[in-house]
Every structure is written in structure tokens, then in C-alpha cells.
Write an enzyme that holds these catalytic residues in place. Sequence first.
Site, PDB file in Angstrom:
ATOM      1  N   SER A 119     -36.139 -16.603 -18.249  1.00  0.00           N
ATOM      2  CA  SER A 119     -36.729 -17.717 -17.499  1.00  0.00           C
ATOM      3  C   SER A 119     -38.214 -17.540 -17.287  1.00  0.00           C
ATOM      4  CB  SER A 119     -36.135 -17.767 -16.097  1.00  0.00           C
ATOM      5  OG  SER A 119     -34.790 -17.974 -16.128  1.00  0.00           O
ATOM      6  N   HIS A 140     -35.818 -20.834 -24.290  1.00  0.00           N
ATOM      7  CA  HIS A 140     -35.474 -21.037 -22.870  1.00  0.00           C
ATOM      8  C   HIS A 140     -34.691 -22.334 -22.693  1.00  0.00           C
ATOM      9  CE1 HIS A 140     -36.991 -21.568 -18.472  1.00  0.00           C
ATOM     10  NE2 HIS A 140     -35.789 -21.060 -18.515  1.00  0.00           N
ATOM     11  N   GLU A 152     -37.479 -24.789 -24.032  1.00  0.00           N
ATOM     12  CA  GLU A 152     -38.871 -24.306 -24.121  1.00  0.00           C
ATOM     13  C   GLU A 152     -38.858 -23.204 -25.171  1.00  0.00           C
ATOM     14  OE1 GLU A 152     -41.800 -23.880 -20.330  1.00  0.00           O
ATOM     15  OE2 GLU A 152     -39.913 -22.874 -20.073  1.00  0.00           O
ATOM     16  N   ASN A 190     -40.769 -22.822 -15.193  1.00  0.00           N
ATOM     17  CA  ASN A 190     -40.621 -22.124 -13.908  1.00  0.00           C
ATOM     18  C   ASN A 190     -41.936 -21.863 -13.187  1.00  0.00           C
ATOM     19  OD1 ASN A 190     -37.833 -21.991 -13.463  1.00  0.00           O
ATOM     20  ND2 ASN A 190     -37.696 -20.619 -15.225  1.00  0.00           N
TER      21      ASN A 190
END
Length: 286
Positions: A119, A140, A152, A190
Site C-alpha cells: 500500500s 497496488h 496503481e 494512500n
Amino acid sequence: MTIQQVMVIGAGQMGSGIAQVCAQAGLAVKLNDISEESFEKGIRTITQNLSRNVVKGRMTETEKEAVLKRIDKSLSLEDASGVDLVIEAAVENMKVKQSIFKQLDEITPPHTILASNTSSLPITEIAAVTKRPEQVIGMHFMNPVPVMKLVEIIRGLATSDEVYTEIEQLTKKFEKVPVEVNDFPGFVANRVLMPMINEAIYTLYEGVASKEAIDDVMKLGMNHPMGPLTLADFIGLDTCLYIMETLYEGFGDSKYRPCPLLRKYVKAGWLGRKTGRGFYDYELEN
Ligand code: CAA
Ligand code: NAD
């Protein structure tokens, strides 16, 4: 290269979802976990998801069985000796990930691409423990994996264009949308999402409003599908804390300081939905 055989490491909420989409795309999957119980739980989740697709008329019972047949149990990393791609989705901890990648570098054939679903952790640092950093990449996925469209894709410092293209094409085969991102702590998803969740936890910690009120503000006022505290429970509070620590250490900026309440909950083992208790209480599933 055609990617046909994949190992997914970690049969938790992300790994089980990733294994499901790989198998649905026709790939042969080895689903690896250190715990047999976690593997069984992961397979139960996949079976439930596929059964729902059958009920909804999106898949036949025969197709469901064929998808399940493509997923094999693995309790040893040695099973990666014949795969074309590994997607690692174990815990969000650099030491654990580096240890896995170091072993995979020895076990897998030279052509194998090593991807991490991390993450927030730097792909370049994970790649550095291998002798093939050009074949290490971030993939991701978002939670819940079978539903969310985004992947991602993170280029480490040494990731080759060839490997990037291969993973981009595979993502499209999964009927997902690849978005290219460079290797910075938290990437984009994130770096933006987790400070919002952390701030929501601070507003609870400081008594600005109740948990329900905080969630309602963001759901009804910003049209978020889940309030930030519900989302934190959904992601896993341990994962949220690991991500905040990565941002805090990675940028050395106090604005990323994890909320003490988040630390306290994680120390108490209140990890959210997966343990039955977080900001809210849950009935444990399967
Ligand atoms: N696994 C598989 N499918 C699921 C699911 C799960 N855990 N949860 C819901 N679904 C499916 C449902 O079965 C339903 O499918 P159908 O269309 O076939 O009925 C569909 O998703 C919609 O579900 P619901 O109608 O039950 O509920 P909803 O409309 O509220 O949607 C949701 C559920 C998609 C999870 C939605 O609440 C949502 O989008 N929440 C936010 C999710 C999010 O922000 N994810 C990103 C987290 S951050 C991350 O992943 C990155 C990280 O590194 C931490
Ligand atoms: P989880 O706790 O649900 O599952 C982790 C699984 O990994 C467990 O089954 C555990 O037994 C297994 N595991 C731990 N160490 C292992 C090892 N050495 N070898 C094999 N298996 C091992 O966690 P999760 O939510 O699925 O997260 C997994 C990864 O995906 C983390 O890196 C996390 O940051 C990332 N991620 C999580 C989310 C999310 O919303 N939860 C979203 C995107 C990415």
C-alpha cells in the site's frame, strides 16, 4: 512473455481477491499463505464471491467450478519455482516483504516478474534485496479487489519499460484500469486517502463528534460510499497504521503523525472488520 502461471502470496482480504481476478482471467494460480487456516478462509471468500456471481447470472456454475479449479493451495514459497509472475500481498511490513522477495529471487526462474501489492512501502527498497530489480514492480490493487477498477502500477527506480508494459497489459486483461505512479511513500492513493482517515480518527480522539457523526459528514456531505472510520475498519487498522508510519518516516513531516487512538486500537488487537472489532463491532464472517 505470456504470463500463465502466477503465485499470489497472502490469502487475506487482498490476496484472496487478487487470486480470484487472476483465476477469472484464465491464469493458473498458486495461492500461498504461511497459515493453512488463512488459505482456507481465503478460498471460502472466493467461493462466496463466485457463488454470488452465479446467483446474479454473471457466471454459470460450470464456470465457477473452472475458476476454483485454477487455484491451488501453497504453503511453501518453493512452489514459486515454475511461475511467470508473483504478486505478494502479505502484511505491510518491509522486513517481511524483503525476506519474501529475497527468497523468491532464489526460487523463481530468471524471467519471473516479482510484484508487490504494498500500500505504501518503497518498491525500490523491496527490489534492492533481489538481483533483478528491473523485474520488480508495484501492483497496488484496491479493496474489495473484485469490485474496484483501479490498479496503481508503481515503477521502482530500476523497473524496466518491458516489465511495466507487461503488467499494464495484464491489468487490462483483469478488466481493471492501470494508472502509472512513481515510487514515493504512499504512492498517490494512500498519500491522499490515509491522512484523511487519520484526521477523521483525530476528530474522534479530540471529541469533535461521535464516530457515526464523522462518518455521516463524509458520506452525506462528500458522497463518499463509506465514512472514513468505516473505511478504516474495512481496510484494517493495522494496515492503516503501517501506512501512516511509512508516510511519517518517509517524508519526515509531522503532518503524517499517526493518531494515538489508532495506535491504541492496533495494540489492543482491534483491527477492524477482520477481527470483529475496530471503531465499530462486526460479526466475524466465515
Ligand atoms: N468483496 C467482493 N464483492 C463485494 C464486497 C467484497 N468485500 N463488498 C461488496 N461487494 C460487491 C457486492 O456484492 C455488490 O455486488 P453486486 O453488484 O453484484 O450486487 C457490489 O459490490 C456493491 O455492494 P453493496 O451493494 O453491498 O454495497 P455498496 O454499494 O455500498 O458497495 C463497496 C460496497 C463497493 C465496498 C462500497 O461501499 C465502496 O466503494 N466503498 C469504498 C471502498 C474503497 O474506498 N476502497 C478503497 C480502499 S483503500 C485501498 O484499497 C488501498 C489501500 O492500500 C488501503
Ligand atoms: P490481511 O491481514 O487480510 O492478510 C495478510 C495475509 O498474509 C494473512 O493471511 C497472513 O497469514 C499472510 N501472511 C503473513 N505473512 C506471510 C508470509 N510471510 N508469507 C505468506 N503469507 C503471509 O492483509 P491485507 O489487507 O490482505 O493486506 C495485504 C497487503 O495488501 C498489505 O501489504 C497491505 O498493505 C496491502 N493492501 C491492503 C489493502 C486493504 O484495504 N486492506 C488495500 C491495498 C493493499
